[in-house]
Design an enzyme around this catalytic site. Structure first.
Site, PDB file in Angstrom:
ATOM      1  N   HIS A  97      38.827  53.750  38.560  1.00 52.57           N
ATOM      2  CA  HIS A  97      38.971  52.393  38.497  1.00 52.57           C
ATOM      3  C   HIS A  97      38.080  51.635  38.633  1.00 52.57           C
ATOM      4  O   HIS A  97      37.099  51.707  38.323  1.00 52.57           O
ATOM      5  CB  HIS A  97      39.392  51.769  40.255  1.00 52.57           C
ATOM      6  CG  HIS A  97      40.809  52.361  40.359  1.00 52.57           C
ATOM      7  ND1 HIS A  97      42.253  51.342  40.439  1.00 52.57           N
ATOM      8  CD2 HIS A  97      41.687  53.735  41.266  1.00 52.57           C
ATOM      9  CE1 HIS A  97      42.933  51.978  40.731  1.00 52.57           C
ATOM     10  NE2 HIS A  97      42.639  53.222  41.222  1.00 52.57           N
ATOM     11  N   CYS A 146      44.239  54.559  36.158  1.00 48.74           N
ATOM     12  CA  CYS A 146      45.415  55.414  36.734  1.00 48.74           C
ATOM     13  C   CYS A 146      46.699  56.708  37.043  1.00 48.74           C
ATOM     14  O   CYS A 146      46.224  56.965  36.370  1.00 48.74           O
ATOM     15  CB  CYS A 146      45.222  55.201  38.568  1.00 48.74           C
ATOM     16  SG  CYS A 146      44.795  56.102  39.643  1.00 48.74           S
ATOM     17  N   GLU A 194      37.601  48.043  37.803  1.00 43.66           N
ATOM     18  CA  GLU A 194      37.586  47.447  39.237  1.00 43.66           C
ATOM     19  C   GLU A 194      37.118  47.423  39.862  1.00 43.66           C
ATOM     20  O   GLU A 194      35.955  46.355  40.283  1.00 43.66           O
ATOM     21  CB  GLU A 194      38.898  46.345  38.373  1.00 43.66           C
ATOM     22  CG  GLU A 194      39.405  47.028  39.560  1.00 43.66           C
ATOM     23  CD  GLU A 194      40.064  48.266  39.484  1.00 43.66           C
ATOM     24  OE1 GLU A 194      40.775  49.097  40.555  1.00 43.66           O
ATOM     25  OE2 GLU A 194      40.328  48.670  38.256  1.00 43.66           O
TER      26      GLU A 194
END
Length: 367
Positions: A334, A249, A336
């Protein structure tokens, strides 16, 4: 009835019911399209300074729990929903959104037309707004004039980054994680792979990073304009090629700037848990979790050592980069998740493999 207004710099006024804190609050009004994951949204440091609108109409139905926070100190300025669930039902539920926002002193508003607000942001771009205090009697024209003349702070990364380095121990690869507003999901994924992580502040120098003798460096997500963090750009410039590097990001944007590329502000940003991204090397499409207002200018990559690896299918913007000579790669989204699909979780394994390969090469050179 406790009422409050959301007043925009464009002159529009949305009146609804207040929840959370009784205070008023200024912020950049943005929207996010996730159907679930409101707890992660509330606690995502990348929303620092923003009033967040949820496009899904019912929010709070599964409550708040101890496990889904991305930070313990939320930095959002306000929360906007169409309907707030008052009696959540879920086996993990430990409280309501209203109770959480009261505890964290964050104002919220419900009962407004969030579809109209979202369309306005899509047409106008992200706008400045003011959430009034509970039952506050304001002159709308004066608020609009104040908002139009307001320049919000640009030190969001400084606000949300850790103030001092700290360890998150493991017995595997040593990773220095530069915290620009880190979601704890990133740290969790590294810990799940037994990485020995040292989290450091955003303004840590390259010399200080390398003094930890890392096997790899992680550049975290974070809020705001990457050009507002020049010290981080300089640090990354001096780290490229030294050890394997993975950026997420804001970390992706800072890496691009450090490599000679440019960034620009998107009209209304990418925020949500359902953004399709194409991996150019495999042709595979993954649904991704995203939260950013800036992107890398693809036309500026021609004079750099970077190549595009991933592209957003909604608007063809850059979603991933790879350095052609150094062991480094980044993504705009992202992997995750938290919240969102876990299609891209394998990128953490790719980072581990990159570190392992680099270690083997160094051992062979010294053999």
């Amino acid at each position: 009835m406790t009422t409050r207004k959301l007043i925009l710099e464009t002159g529009e006024v949305f009146e609804g019911q207040a929840f959370g804190s009784e205070k008023g609050s200024d912020g950049e009004v943005v929207f996010t399209t996730g159907m679930t994951g409101y707890q992660e949204t509330l606690s995502d440091p990348s929303f620092c300074g923003q009033i967040v609108t949820m496009t899904y109409p019912l929010i709070g139905n599964y409550g708040i729990n101890r496990d889904d926070f991305e930070t313990i100190s939320p930095a959002i300025k306000g929360f906007v929903v169409h309907e707030l669930a008052k009696t959540p039902s879920n086996f993990r539920n430990e409280g309501t959104v209203d109770e959480y926002l009261k505890m964290k002193d964050i104002p919220g508003i419900e009962g407004i037309d969030t579809r109209k607000l979202t369309r306005l942001i899509r047409n106008e771009g992200s706008v400045k707004g003011y959430l009034t205090a509970v039952n506050e009697d304001v002159n709308v024209d004066e608020v609009v004039a104040r908002l139009q003349g307001t320049t919000f702070p640009t030190n969001q990364v400084e606000q949300v980054s850790t103030k001092s380095a700290y360890p998150s121990p493991g017995r595997g690869n040593r990773v220095v994680l530069m915290d620009f507003g880190m979601k704890h999901g990133i740290l969790r994924e590294l810990n799940n792979r037994d990485c020995d992580v040292v989290v450091v502040p955003y303004n840590t120098t390259a010399e200080e990073v390398l003094a930890y003798h890392p096997d790899g460096i992680m550049l975290s997500n974070g809020p705001g304009d990457p050009l507002d963090v020049p010290e981080a750009i300089e640090t990354i410039k001096n780290l490229i090629g030294k050890v394997p590097l993975f950026g997420i990001c804001l970390g992706h944007q800072l890496f691009a700037l450090a490599s000679g590329a440019q960034t620009f502000k998107l009209k209304f940003g990418h925020r949500g848990a359902n953004h399709p991204v194409k991996d150019l090397s495999t042709g595979r499409t993954e649904l991704t979790s995203q939260n950013h207002g800036y992107a890398v200018d693809m036309d500026s990559l021609a004079a750099t050592d970077l190549e595009v690896t991933h592209v957003a299918l909604n608007d063809s913007t850059c979603e991933g980069l790879r350095h052609t000579t150094a062991p480094a790669f980044t993504v705009q989204y992202h992997p995750e998740a938290s919240p969102g699909p876990e299609d891209s979780n394998h990128l953490f394994d790719q980072f581990i493999e990159l570190m392992n390969n680099n270690t083997r090469e160094e051992q062979q050179q010294h053999a």
